[in-house]
Design an enzyme around this catalytic site. Structure first.
Site, PDB file in Angstrom:
ATOM      1  N   GLY A  46      25.567  22.713  50.376  1.00 57.57           N
ATOM      2  CA  GLY A  46      25.925  22.538  48.980  1.00 57.57           C
ATOM      3  C   GLY A  46      24.671  22.314  48.156  1.00 57.57           C
ATOM      4  CD  GLN A  51      20.977  18.960  45.189  1.00 60.81           C
ATOM      5  OE1 GLN A  51      21.993  19.639  45.245  1.00 60.81           O
ATOM      6  NE2 GLN A  51      20.405  18.461  46.268  1.00 60.81           N
ATOM      7  CB  CYS A 101      21.352  14.876  49.794  1.00 61.91           C
ATOM      8  SG  CYS A 101      21.098  15.510  48.126  1.00 61.91           S
ATOM      9  CG  LEU A 102      19.379  20.846  50.688  1.00 63.28           C
ATOM     10  CD1 LEU A 102      19.756  22.141  49.995  1.00 63.28           C
ATOM     11  CD2 LEU A 102      18.489  21.109  51.893  1.00 63.28           C
ATOM     12  CG  HIS A 143      26.987  15.344  48.330  1.00 64.67           C
ATOM     13  ND1 HIS A 143      26.380  14.463  49.204  1.00 64.67           N
ATOM     14  CD2 HIS A 143      25.977  16.064  47.769  1.00 64.67           C
ATOM     15  CE1 HIS A 143      25.069  14.647  49.163  1.00 64.67           C
ATOM     16  NE2 HIS A 143      24.791  15.624  48.300  1.00 64.67           N
ATOM     17  CD  GLU A 144      26.403  19.589  46.529  1.00 66.43           C
ATOM     18  OE1 GLU A 144      25.540  19.430  45.647  1.00 66.43           O
ATOM     19  OE2 GLU A 144      26.164  19.468  47.754  1.00 66.43           O
ATOM     20  CG  HIS A 147      23.693  16.193  43.333  1.00 64.30           C
ATOM     21  ND1 HIS A 147      22.503  15.516  43.484  1.00 64.30           N
ATOM     22  CD2 HIS A 147      24.068  16.577  44.581  1.00 64.30           C
ATOM     23  CE1 HIS A 147      22.179  15.501  44.782  1.00 64.30           C
ATOM     24  NE2 HIS A 147      23.118  16.131  45.468  1.00 64.30           N
TER      25      HIS A 147
HETATM   26  C1  QAP Z   1      25.980  17.889  50.728  1.00 64.37           C
HETATM   27  O1  QAP Z   1      24.103  18.607  51.935  1.00 64.37           O
HETATM   28  C2  QAP Z   1      27.024  17.593  51.770  1.00 64.37           C
HETATM   29  O2  QAP Z   1      18.173  16.129  55.090  1.00 64.37           O
HETATM   30  C3  QAP Z   1      25.098  19.067  51.073  1.00 64.37           C
HETATM   31  O3  QAP Z   1      16.373  17.840  56.102  1.00 64.37           O
HETATM   32  C4  QAP Z   1      26.760  16.695  52.789  1.00 64.37           C
HETATM   33  O4  QAP Z   1      23.395  20.677  52.337  1.00 64.37           O
HETATM   34  C5  QAP Z   1      28.231  18.202  51.716  1.00 64.37           C
HETATM   35  C6  QAP Z   1      19.935  19.235  54.444  1.00 64.37           C
HETATM   36  C7  QAP Z   1      27.735  16.427  53.731  1.00 64.37           C
HETATM   37  C8  QAP Z   1      29.214  17.926  52.677  1.00 64.37           C
HETATM   38  C9  QAP Z   1      28.961  17.051  53.683  1.00 64.37           C
HETATM   39  C10 QAP Z   1      19.627  17.903  54.486  1.00 64.37           C
HETATM   40  C11 QAP Z   1      18.987  20.131  54.961  1.00 64.37           C
HETATM   41  C12 QAP Z   1      21.153  19.748  53.826  1.00 64.37           C
HETATM   42  C13 QAP Z   1      18.447  17.451  55.050  1.00 64.37           C
HETATM   43  C14 QAP Z   1      23.218  19.498  52.496  1.00 64.37           C
HETATM   44  C15 QAP Z   1      17.523  18.345  55.558  1.00 64.37           C
HETATM   45  C16 QAP Z   1      17.803  19.689  55.525  1.00 64.37           C
HETATM   46  C17 QAP Z   1      22.071  18.947  53.205  1.00 64.37           C
HETATM   47 CO    CO Z   2      23.028  16.484  47.506  1.00 66.30          CO
END
Ligand code: QAP
Ligand code: CO
Length: 182
Positions: A46, A51, A101-102, A143-144, A147
């Protein structure tokens, strides 16, 4: 198509509130295409516009990834969802989900969310839709959308946990990249 730089905590621009999208057209289409490319490249499941320093109510999500505990996630196929001006109109149940989270790379913590949500949103052409989601998709939407209101998942942890993660990240920033440190 272009990859966009992703802002990371504690960048104050992540705390800004995003504005509703009013103009649908080629500019919006380009932002969405770039956001999807950036999310897939990361890889992430996501990404919200703030971001990538675009302060408008735009979110891209793709929860289609392999069922495993891989962190970061491994993608199985591409099934993108673009949500413009999305609003949650109903929340049901509770779920504890380990989120990342990215914008907070390397940190994964369990967050309390609603199990099911109903979302009203517009597609890339401005058409109106209603989506019922549960499980990981429901978590991703919450989550999104956070943001867009300037909120990160680490703001939703217990006060003690939230403060300790934020301090740790700021400390690591002060020290610099451990790979480059003498
Ligand atoms: C949000 O999260 C989310 O730490 C999106 O080193 C989280 O895409 C939605 C990511 C949980 C649903 C469930 C995180 C990539 C990606 C990192 C992400 C990383 C590399 C996170
Ligand atoms: Co995030």
């Amino acid at each position: 198509m272009a990859l966009l730089p992703i802002l990371t905590y504690p960048d104050p621009r992540l705390a800004r509130k995003s504005e509703p999208v009013k103009k649908f057209g080629s500019e919006l289409e380009k932002i969405c295409a770039d956001m999807l490319e950036t999310m897939y490249e990361a890889p992430g499941i996501g990404l919200a516009a703030p971001q990538v320093n675009v302060h408008q109510r735009i979110v891209v999500i793709d929860v289609d990834y392999e069922e495993s505990d891989d962190e970061p996630p491994v993608r199985s196929n591409e099934n993108p969802l673009i949500l413009i001006n999305a609003k949650i109109t109903k929340k049901e149940g509770d779920i504890l989900f380990k989120e990342g989270c990215l914008s907070v790379p390397g940190e994964y913590e369990e967050v309390n969310r609603a199990e099911r949500v109903v979302v009203e949103y517009q597609d890339i052409h401005g058409g109106k839709h209603v989506l019922e989601a549960e499980g990981m998709l429901a978590v991703a939407i919450q989550h999104e959308l956070d943001h867009l209101d300037g909120r990160l998942f680490i703001d939703r942890l217990s006060f003690v946990k939230s403060r300790s993660i934020k301090r740790k990240i700021k400390k690591e920033l002060e020290l610099g990249d451990p790979e480059e440190r003498e």
